[in-house]
Design a protein around this motif. Sequence first.
Motif, mmCIF file in Angstrom:
data_model
loop_
_atom_site.group_PDB
_atom_site.id
_atom_site.type_symbol
_atom_site.label_atom_id
_atom_site.label_comp_id
_atom_site.label_asym_id
_atom_site.label_seq_id
_atom_site.Cartn_x
_atom_site.Cartn_y
_atom_site.Cartn_z
ATOM 1 N N UNK A 158 17.563 68.968 1.606
ATOM 2 C CA UNK A 158 16.347 68.198 1.420
ATOM 3 C C UNK A 158 16.160 67.251 2.580
ATOM 4 N N UNK A 159 14.930 66.792 2.759
ATOM 5 C CA UNK A 159 14.633 65.920 3.879
ATOM 6 C C UNK A 159 13.316 65.218 3.605
ATOM 7 N N UNK A 160 13.072 64.181 4.331
ATOM 8 C CA UNK A 160 11.793 63.490 4.243
ATOM 9 C C UNK A 160 11.867 62.225 3.419
ATOM 10 N N UNK A 161 10.715 61.778 3.010
ATOM 11 C CA UNK A 161 10.584 60.541 2.268
ATOM 12 C C UNK A 161 9.937 60.828 0.930
ATOM 13 N N UNK A 162 10.471 60.232 -0.119
ATOM 14 C CA UNK A 162 9.931 60.423 -1.463
ATOM 15 C C UNK A 162 8.958 59.294 -1.792
ATOM 16 N N UNK A 163 7.779 59.645 -2.274
ATOM 17 C CA UNK A 163 6.804 58.609 -2.627
ATOM 18 C C UNK A 163 7.237 57.842 -3.868
ATOM 19 N N UNK A 164 6.753 56.599 -3.979
ATOM 20 C CA UNK A 164 7.006 55.834 -5.182
ATOM 21 C C UNK A 164 6.300 56.522 -6.351
ATOM 22 N N UNK A 165 6.869 56.367 -7.531
ATOM 23 C CA UNK A 165 6.350 57.049 -8.717
ATOM 24 C C UNK A 165 4.905 56.666 -9.028
ATOM 25 N N UNK A 166 4.573 55.407 -8.959
ATOM 26 C CA UNK A 166 3.228 54.955 -9.313
ATOM 27 C C UNK A 166 2.449 54.476 -8.100
ATOM 28 N N UNK A 212 -0.845 58.151 -1.546
ATOM 29 C CA UNK A 212 0.405 58.202 -0.776
ATOM 30 C C UNK A 212 0.106 58.503 0.687
ATOM 31 N N UNK A 213 -0.747 59.472 0.951
ATOM 32 C CA UNK A 213 -1.079 59.834 2.332
ATOM 33 C C UNK A 213 -1.809 58.685 3.030
ATOM 34 N N UNK A 214 -2.716 58.000 2.308
ATOM 35 C CA UNK A 214 -3.419 56.860 2.880
ATOM 36 C C UNK A 214 -2.418 55.786 3.277
ATOM 37 N N UNK A 215 -1.457 55.505 2.398
ATOM 38 C CA UNK A 215 -0.449 54.488 2.702
ATOM 39 C C UNK A 215 0.389 54.884 3.919
ATOM 40 N N UNK A 216 0.739 56.149 4.009
ATOM 41 C CA UNK A 216 1.512 56.608 5.164
ATOM 42 C C UNK A 216 0.716 56.398 6.452
ATOM 43 N N UNK A 217 -0.578 56.717 6.405
ATOM 44 C CA UNK A 217 -1.426 56.574 7.585
ATOM 45 C C UNK A 217 -1.669 55.120 7.963
ATOM 46 N N UNK A 218 -1.652 54.225 6.982
ATOM 47 C CA UNK A 218 -2.029 52.832 7.229
ATOM 48 C C UNK A 218 -0.868 51.846 7.224
ATOM 49 N N UNK A 219 0.329 52.309 7.043
ATOM 50 C CA UNK A 219 1.485 51.401 7.011
ATOM 51 C C UNK A 219 1.640 50.641 8.321
ATOM 52 N N UNK A 220 1.232 51.238 9.417
ATOM 53 C CA UNK A 220 1.355 50.598 10.720
ATOM 54 C C UNK A 220 -0.013 50.380 11.364
ATOM 55 N N UNK A 276 6.363 43.244 4.056
ATOM 56 C CA UNK A 276 7.284 43.814 3.064
ATOM 57 C C UNK A 276 6.573 44.850 2.195
ATOM 58 N N UNK A 277 5.340 44.552 1.799
ATOM 59 C CA UNK A 277 4.580 45.516 0.983
ATOM 60 C C UNK A 277 4.314 46.790 1.770
ATOM 61 N N UNK A 278 3.903 46.660 3.026
ATOM 62 C CA UNK A 278 3.631 47.847 3.840
ATOM 63 C C UNK A 278 4.893 48.672 4.062
ATOM 64 N N UNK A 279 6.027 48.017 4.188
ATOM 65 C CA UNK A 279 7.291 48.747 4.343
ATOM 66 C C UNK A 279 7.555 49.594 3.104
ATOM 67 N N UNK A 280 7.203 49.090 1.919
ATOM 68 C CA UNK A 280 7.406 49.864 0.691
ATOM 69 C C UNK A 280 6.490 51.086 0.649
ATOM 70 N N UNK A 281 5.380 51.042 1.376
ATOM 71 C CA UNK A 281 4.464 52.187 1.418
ATOM 72 C C UNK A 281 5.117 53.408 2.045
ATOM 73 N N UNK A 282 6.145 53.193 2.818
ATOM 74 C CA UNK A 282 6.807 54.306 3.499
ATOM 75 C C UNK A 282 7.718 55.095 2.573
ATOM 76 N N UNK A 283 7.995 54.564 1.368
ATOM 77 C CA UNK A 283 8.813 55.272 0.386
ATOM 78 C C UNK A 283 10.297 55.186 0.706
ATOM 79 N N UNK A 284 11.054 55.930 -0.071
ATOM 80 C CA UNK A 284 12.513 55.967 0.085
ATOM 81 C C UNK A 284 12.920 57.251 0.795
#
Length: 189
Positions: free
Chosen positions: A90-98, A105-113, A157-165
Amino acid sequence: MTLREIHGVLQVVMGWEGIHLYQFVIHTARYGSWETGARSPAIALADLKLRKGSRFLYEYDLNIPWEHEVRLEERQPFKPGAYFPACTGGDGTCPQEDCGGPEAWMWRQDNAFGYETMDDLETTTEFLQEAAETKSLAVLDDPDRAEELRGSLERLKERASWLGEHFERRKTNERLQQNEHLNLMHQQM
């Protein structure tokens, strides 16, 4: 292994908590949470007579569904002493459940930075430079500056959480060996 157990395994793999409804769609039949009117997921995978390469759908959080295509890659013979289930890759980043579903999720990935992140980083850098130059945290004595810094740090800190685990196979296997999937499989029957 039953479909209900597979649901628990997928929850562990994604890092989710099993708090939403789910269903599997296999050969046009639906199995999953009883609230959906689906058939019971207590059916064993072997009873579905799936062949190598067979694909089926796993949907989770049916209000804003996450759709996962699952494929039977291979049947492994039982090995005494081996632990199952086990994650082999497995690889990549897992989105937060909610997080609001795939589009959010894709919007957050695009806008985290995005530009707002750069502004907050600039504010934080200015504070650090001033503290380093004066060798003092006196800048925090100004309530407006202190609030500006606090706001910037909270947004960062909030934007960092957008990147998932980040997915970690070792951590996933530890959770599976602790039978966490058996607890999660009963969250939404």
